[in-house]
Design a protein around this motif. Structure first.
Motif, PDB file in Angstrom:
ATOM      1  N   ASP A 100       0.829  -1.204   0.000  1.00 52.90           N
ATOM      2  CA  ASP A 100       0.000   0.000   0.000  1.00 52.90           C
ATOM      3  C   ASP A 100       0.863   1.253   0.000  1.00 52.90           C
ATOM      4  O   ASP A 100       0.357   2.366  -0.094  1.00 52.90           O
ATOM      5  N   LEU A 101       2.182   1.087   0.109  1.00 53.22           N
ATOM      6  CA  LEU A 101       3.097   2.216   0.243  1.00 53.22           C
ATOM      7  C   LEU A 101       3.504   2.779  -1.114  1.00 53.22           C
ATOM      8  O   LEU A 101       3.505   2.068  -2.120  1.00 53.22           O
ATOM      9  N   CYS A 102       3.863   4.057  -1.114  1.00 55.68           N
ATOM     10  CA  CYS A 102       4.353   4.697  -2.335  1.00 55.68           C
ATOM     11  C   CYS A 102       5.417   5.723  -1.968  1.00 55.68           C
ATOM     12  O   CYS A 102       5.378   6.329  -0.891  1.00 55.68           O
ATOM     13  N   ASN A 103       6.366   5.923  -2.870  1.00 56.78           N
ATOM     14  CA  ASN A 103       7.422   6.900  -2.646  1.00 56.78           C
ATOM     15  C   ASN A 103       7.104   8.256  -3.268  1.00 56.78           C
ATOM     16  O   ASN A 103       7.944   9.150  -3.267  1.00 56.78           O
ATOM     17  N   LEU A 104       5.890   8.411  -3.807  1.00 57.33           N
ATOM     18  CA  LEU A 104       5.421   9.703  -4.299  1.00 57.33           C
ATOM     19  C   LEU A 104       4.110  10.047  -3.597  1.00 57.33           C
ATOM     20  O   LEU A 104       3.510   9.213  -2.924  1.00 57.33           O
ATOM     21  N   ARG A 105       3.660  11.287  -3.788  1.00 57.43           N
ATOM     22  CA  ARG A 105       2.407  11.746  -3.173  1.00 57.43           C
ATOM     23  C   ARG A 105       1.566  12.478  -4.212  1.00 57.43           C
ATOM     24  O   ARG A 105       1.261  13.662  -4.067  1.00 57.43           O
ATOM     25  N   CYS A 106       1.230  11.772  -5.287  1.00 58.66           N
ATOM     26  CA  CYS A 106       0.505  12.409  -6.390  1.00 58.66           C
ATOM     27  C   CYS A 106      -0.809  13.008  -5.881  1.00 58.66           C
ATOM     28  O   CYS A 106      -1.553  12.371  -5.138  1.00 58.66           O
ATOM     29  N   ARG A 107      -1.102  14.206  -6.322  1.00 58.19           N
ATOM     30  CA  ARG A 107      -2.188  14.994  -5.749  1.00 58.19           C
ATOM     31  C   ARG A 107      -3.567  14.374  -5.953  1.00 58.19           C
ATOM     32  O   ARG A 107      -4.458  14.584  -5.145  1.00 58.19           O
ATOM     33  N   TYR A 108      -3.756  13.624  -7.033  1.00 62.50           N
ATOM     34  CA  TYR A 108      -5.070  13.028  -7.263  1.00 62.50           C
ATOM     35  C   TYR A 108      -5.183  11.650  -6.612  1.00 62.50           C
ATOM     36  O   TYR A 108      -6.219  10.997  -6.707  1.00 62.50           O
ATOM     37  N   CYS A 109      -4.112  11.207  -5.968  1.00 64.03           N
ATOM     38  CA  CYS A 109      -4.077   9.849  -5.443  1.00 64.03           C
ATOM     39  C   CYS A 109      -3.923   9.799  -3.926  1.00 64.03           C
ATOM     40  O   CYS A 109      -4.661   9.095  -3.253  1.00 64.03           O
ATOM     41  N   MET A 110      -2.956  10.540  -3.390  1.00 63.69           N
ATOM     42  CA  MET A 110      -2.636  10.435  -1.970  1.00 63.69           C
ATOM     43  C   MET A 110      -2.629  11.800  -1.296  1.00 63.69           C
ATOM     44  O   MET A 110      -2.248  12.797  -1.906  1.00 63.69           O
ATOM     45  N   PRO A 111      -3.006  11.842  -0.004  1.00 67.05           N
ATOM     46  CA  PRO A 111      -2.826  13.086   0.745  1.00 67.05           C
ATOM     47  C   PRO A 111      -1.333  13.359   0.945  1.00 67.05           C
ATOM     48  O   PRO A 111      -0.507  12.454   0.815  1.00 67.05           O
ATOM     49  N   GLN A 112      -1.018  14.597   1.232  1.00 69.41           N
ATOM     50  CA  GLN A 112       0.392  15.003   1.332  1.00 69.41           C
ATOM     51  C   GLN A 112       1.180  14.176   2.348  1.00 69.41           C
ATOM     52  O   GLN A 112       2.355  13.869   2.142  1.00 69.41           O
ATOM     53  N   ASP A 113       0.542  13.814   3.440  1.00 68.53           N
ATOM     54  CA  ASP A 113       1.229  13.056   4.484  1.00 68.53           C
ATOM     55  C   ASP A 113       1.144  11.548   4.273  1.00 68.53           C
ATOM     56  O   ASP A 113       1.541  10.765   5.145  1.00 68.53           O
ATOM     57  N   GLY A 114       0.625  11.120   3.140  1.00 71.38           N
ATOM     58  CA  GLY A 114       0.497   9.699   2.886  1.00 71.38           C
ATOM     59  C   GLY A 114      -0.743   9.124   3.545  1.00 71.38           C
ATOM     60  O   GLY A 114      -1.649   9.851   3.964  1.00 71.38           O
ATOM     61  N   ILE A 115      -0.787   7.824   3.633  1.00 67.79           N
ATOM     62  CA  ILE A 115      -1.925   7.128   4.236  1.00 67.79           C
ATOM     63  C   ILE A 115      -1.435   6.347   5.455  1.00 67.79           C
ATOM     64  O   ILE A 115      -0.236   6.110   5.597  1.00 67.79           O
ATOM     65  N   PRO A 116      -2.350   5.969   6.360  1.00 63.93           N
ATOM     66  CA  PRO A 116      -1.920   5.163   7.509  1.00 63.93           C
ATOM     67  C   PRO A 116      -1.198   3.908   7.037  1.00 63.93           C
ATOM     68  O   PRO A 116      -1.703   3.158   6.205  1.00 63.93           O
ATOM     69  N   LYS A 117      -0.021   3.705   7.556  1.00 67.43           N
ATOM     70  CA  LYS A 117       0.836   2.614   7.097  1.00 67.43           C
ATOM     71  C   LYS A 117       0.422   1.289   7.726  1.00 67.43           C
ATOM     72  O   LYS A 117       0.260   1.186   8.936  1.00 67.43           O
ATOM     73  N   LEU A 118       0.261   0.289   6.888  1.00 70.75           N
ATOM     74  CA  LEU A 118       0.016  -1.058   7.387  1.00 70.75           C
ATOM     75  C   LEU A 118       1.330  -1.653   7.875  1.00 70.75           C
ATOM     76  O   LEU A 118       2.392  -1.387   7.309  1.00 70.75           O
ATOM     77  N   SER A 119       1.270  -2.438   8.928  1.00 67.01           N
ATOM     78  CA  SER A 119       2.486  -3.113   9.376  1.00 67.01           C
ATOM     79  C   SER A 119       2.806  -4.228   8.388  1.00 67.01           C
ATOM     80  O   SER A 119       1.929  -4.707   7.652  1.00 67.01           O
ATOM     81  N   HIS A 120       4.060  -4.660   8.371  1.00 66.18           N
ATOM     82  CA  HIS A 120       4.479  -5.685   7.426  1.00 66.18           C
ATOM     83  C   HIS A 120       3.704  -6.989   7.651  1.00 66.18           C
ATOM     84  O   HIS A 120       3.443  -7.747   6.714  1.00 66.18           O
ATOM     85  N   GLU A 121       3.283  -7.219   8.895  1.00 61.90           N
ATOM     86  CA  GLU A 121       2.534  -8.434   9.234  1.00 61.90           C
ATOM     87  C   GLU A 121       1.100  -8.391   8.675  1.00 61.90           C
ATOM     88  O   GLU A 121       0.437  -9.427   8.564  1.00 61.90           O
ATOM     89  N   ASP A 122       0.629  -7.183   8.364  1.00 63.56           N
ATOM     90  CA  ASP A 122      -0.748  -7.034   7.888  1.00 63.56           C
ATOM     91  C   ASP A 122      -0.895  -7.288   6.390  1.00 63.56           C
ATOM     92  O   ASP A 122      -2.016  -7.363   5.882  1.00 63.56           O
ATOM     93  N   ILE A 123       0.221  -7.360   5.681  1.00 63.36           N
ATOM     94  CA  ILE A 123       0.144  -7.574   4.235  1.00 63.36           C
ATOM     95  C   ILE A 123       0.627  -8.988   3.891  1.00 63.36           C
ATOM     96  O   ILE A 123       1.286  -9.658   4.685  1.00 63.36           O
ATOM     97  N   LEU A 124       0.269  -9.427   2.719  1.00 60.46           N
ATOM     98  CA  LEU A 124       0.651 -10.763   2.276  1.00 60.46           C
ATOM     99  C   LEU A 124       2.166 -10.934   2.274  1.00 60.46           C
ATOM    100  O   LEU A 124       2.902 -10.052   1.812  1.00 60.46           O
ATOM    101  N   SER A 125       2.616 -12.071   2.770  1.00 60.56           N
ATOM    102  CA  SER A 125       4.040 -12.392   2.716  1.00 60.56           C
ATOM    103  C   SER A 125       4.398 -12.845   1.305  1.00 60.56           C
ATOM    104  O   SER A 125       3.519 -13.127   0.476  1.00 60.56           O
ATOM    105  N   VAL A 126       5.690 -12.927   1.028  1.00 61.32           N
ATOM    106  CA  VAL A 126       6.149 -13.416  -0.272  1.00 61.32           C
ATOM    107  C   VAL A 126       5.589 -14.813  -0.529  1.00 61.32           C
ATOM    108  O   VAL A 126       5.104 -15.124  -1.626  1.00 61.32           O
ATOM    109  N   GLU A 127       5.637 -15.653   0.497  1.00 64.81           N
ATOM    110  CA  GLU A 127       5.166 -17.028   0.360  1.00 64.81           C
ATOM    111  C   GLU A 127       3.654 -17.084   0.114  1.00 64.81           C
ATOM    112  O   GLU A 127       3.184 -17.891  -0.707  1.00 64.81           O
ATOM    113  N   GLU A 128       2.903 -16.240   0.802  1.00 66.01           N
ATOM    114  CA  GLU A 128       1.446 -16.215   0.605  1.00 66.01           C
ATOM    115  C   GLU A 128       1.081 -15.746  -0.800  1.00 66.01           C
ATOM    116  O   GLU A 128       0.151 -16.275  -1.423  1.00 66.01           O
ATOM    117  N   ILE A 129       1.816 -14.744  -1.302  1.00 64.92           N
ATOM    118  CA  ILE A 129       1.571 -14.279  -2.667  1.00 64.92           C
ATOM    119  C   ILE A 129       1.810 -15.400  -3.660  1.00 64.92           C
ATOM    120  O   ILE A 129       1.027 -15.619  -4.592  1.00 64.92           O
TER     121      ILE A 129
END
Length: 296
Positions: free
Chosen positions: A18-47
């Motif tokens: 869910d992370l991005c290294n840019l903050r495009c104005r039509y996509c993300m707020p300036q401060d980004g979005i609440p960051k999910l912890s690494h445990e909350d996203i699919l692992s390499v093995e699960e993918i």
């Protein structure tokens, strides 16, 4: 694998972060979005497990998205594992291109076939404005690196924004003249930040046809592609129009989506999701759950 409308579903988009290294104005707020912890996203093995299940059911095209997929820890491993699945014909990635220069060779060697690069302007100051923090030189270097290693054909995705880049349509189209690059103009969708910011305006893709009357329509090879393609006279590349607002393409939709948290989305505009990560944890039959969801 067919759905209840008889559409063959053979295309899966996997959001790897869910992370991005840019903050495009039509996509993300300036401060980004609440960051999910690494445990909350699919692992390499699960993918890998989920991708295999989809491929077993007839998925032969996979695109990795984000956020920005190249910021994902383990992205090279993810690509290598998916590329080795028997039945995969096309493995691609959608990226903003900022990190592509240093990763292009390794991405290709791990099995990635091609890249779509998001680029809304060719001008340095405008790029910094729309992305808030980006350097357009990084993207240009990334495009060159992708060409050099053969991550082709390259598709450049440009979101049209009224008053921002509608004066660059001709310049962007010229990128297709000398090289086999597709430039695809995409209508701005009124969701997320685009709804909140009044300075970000929708403009119909009809403006492209008005500004480029010399465009030659091309025969549609793949009805499931959302893009309608044209060509400038004697150009090597193509110009695509993707019109999610002014022209619907649901009838030929062949794709499903998997979010970074493992939720299966059957339609981008639906809130309905199936938690496949939970299915994995409960050791249920993934494939039967997927078939049941697609059938509905």
């Amino acid at each position: 694998m067919r759905d209840s409308f008889g559409r063959e579903i053979n295309y899966l988009r996997i959001s790897v972060t869910d992370l991005c290294n840019l903050r495009c104005r039509y996509c993300m707020p300036q401060d980004g979005i609440p960051k999910l912890s690494h445990e909350d996203i699919l692992s390499v093995e699960e993918i890998e497990i989920l991708a295999r299940a989809f491929v077993n059911l007839g998925i032969n095209k996979i695109r990795l998205t984000g956020g920005e997929p190249l910021v994902r820890r383990g992205i090279l491993d993810i690509i290598e594992r998916i590329a080795k699945l028997e039945g995969i014909k096309d493995l691609a990635i959608t990226t903003n291109g900022v990190l592509l220069k240093n990763l292009a060779y390794e991405l290709k060697s791990r099995g990635l076939k091609r890249v779509n690069i998001s680029l809304d302007t060719l001008k340095e100051e405008k790029y910094k404005y729309i992305t808030r923090i980006g350097n357009i030189k990084d993207v240009f270097d990334g495009i060159e690196a992708a060409k050099k290693v053969g991550l082709t054909p390259i598709k450049i995705n440009t979101v049209l924004v009224r008053g921002f880049n509608d004066d660059e349509i001709e310049d962007l189209a010229r990128l297709t003249e000398q090289e086999e690059i597709d430039v695809r103009f995409i209508e701005l969708m009124p969701i997320g930040e685009a709804l909140k910011n009044e300075s970000i305006g929708y403009v119909s893709n009809k403006i492209v046809l008005e500004k480029l009357p010399e465009l030659i329509p091309l025969k549609r090879k793949d009805p499931s592609s959302p893009a309608v393609y044209y060509k400038l006279p004697n150009a090597k590349g193509r110009i695509g129009l993707i019109n999610p607002i002014s022209c619907k393409f649901c009838k030929h939709c062949n794709r499903v989506r998997l979010t970074a948290q493992g939720k299966l989305k059957l339609c981008l505009h639906s809130d309905e999701e199936v938690d496949l990560r939970e299915v994995l944890k409960n050791r249920c039959s993934i494939e039967s759950i997927i078939i049941d969801a697609v059938n509905k």
